[in-house]
Design a protein around this motif. Structure first.
Motif, short mmCIF file in Angstrom:
data_model
loop_
_atom_site.label_atom_id
_atom_site.label_comp_id
_atom_site.label_asym_id
_atom_site.label_seq_id
_atom_site.Cartn_x
_atom_site.Cartn_y
_atom_site.Cartn_z
N ARG A 4 21.67 82.66 61.15
CA ARG A 4 22.32 81.33 61.14
C ARG A 4 23.81 81.46 61.44
O ARG A 4 24.35 80.73 62.27
N ASP A 5 24.47 82.39 60.76
CA ASP A 5 25.91 82.56 60.96
C ASP A 5 26.21 83.01 62.38
O ASP A 5 27.18 82.56 62.99
N ASN A 8 25.78 80.01 64.72
CA ASN A 8 26.84 79.03 64.51
C ASN A 8 28.20 79.52 64.99
O ASN A 8 29.12 78.73 65.17
N LYS A 14 25.87 78.16 72.55
CA LYS A 14 24.81 78.02 71.55
C LYS A 14 23.53 77.44 72.15
O LYS A 14 22.45 77.98 71.93
N TYR A 33 15.66 75.95 66.22
CA TYR A 33 16.58 75.21 65.35
C TYR A 33 16.14 75.30 63.89
O TYR A 33 16.97 75.42 62.99
N TRP A 35 14.48 77.78 62.55
CA TRP A 35 14.80 79.14 62.10
C TRP A 35 16.28 79.23 61.74
O TRP A 35 16.65 79.83 60.74
N ILE A 36 17.13 78.66 62.60
CA ILE A 36 18.58 78.72 62.37
C ILE A 36 18.94 78.01 61.06
O ILE A 36 19.77 78.50 60.29
N SER A 37 18.32 76.87 60.81
CA SER A 37 18.64 76.10 59.61
C SER A 37 18.11 76.77 58.34
O SER A 37 18.52 76.44 57.24
N GLY A 38 17.17 77.71 58.51
CA GLY A 38 16.57 78.37 57.35
C GLY A 38 15.38 77.62 56.81
O GLY A 38 14.78 78.02 55.81
#
Length: 65
Positions: A4-5, A8, A14, A33, A35-38
């Motif tokens: 995520r970091d 971002n 991106k 998306y 996956w990135i947000s968790g």
């Protein structure tokens, strides 16, 4: 740096990176998306593909919680 970091930290590239990760993992951009947000954890084989593409280790991008 966790996934995520890392994502971002990419101000201009991106969207391109998300599309490329979706392509190499045979996933949709919506899934990337998530996956990135968790919200969702990618399967191990997709974590490996992402780590290889980004030149990072699986443990670095997706640490155990």
């Amino acid at each position: 740096m966790v996934f995520r970091d890392y994502m971002n930290s990419l101000p201009n590239l991106k969207l391109e990176e998300i599309k490329k990760i979706a392509e190499i993992t045979c996933s949709s951009t919506v899934t990337v998306y998530r996956w990135i947000s968790g919200e969702v954890d990618p399967p191990m084989i997709k974590k490996k593909a992402i780590a290889d593409y980004l030149g990072k280790t699986i443990e670095e991008l997706f640490p155990k919680q």
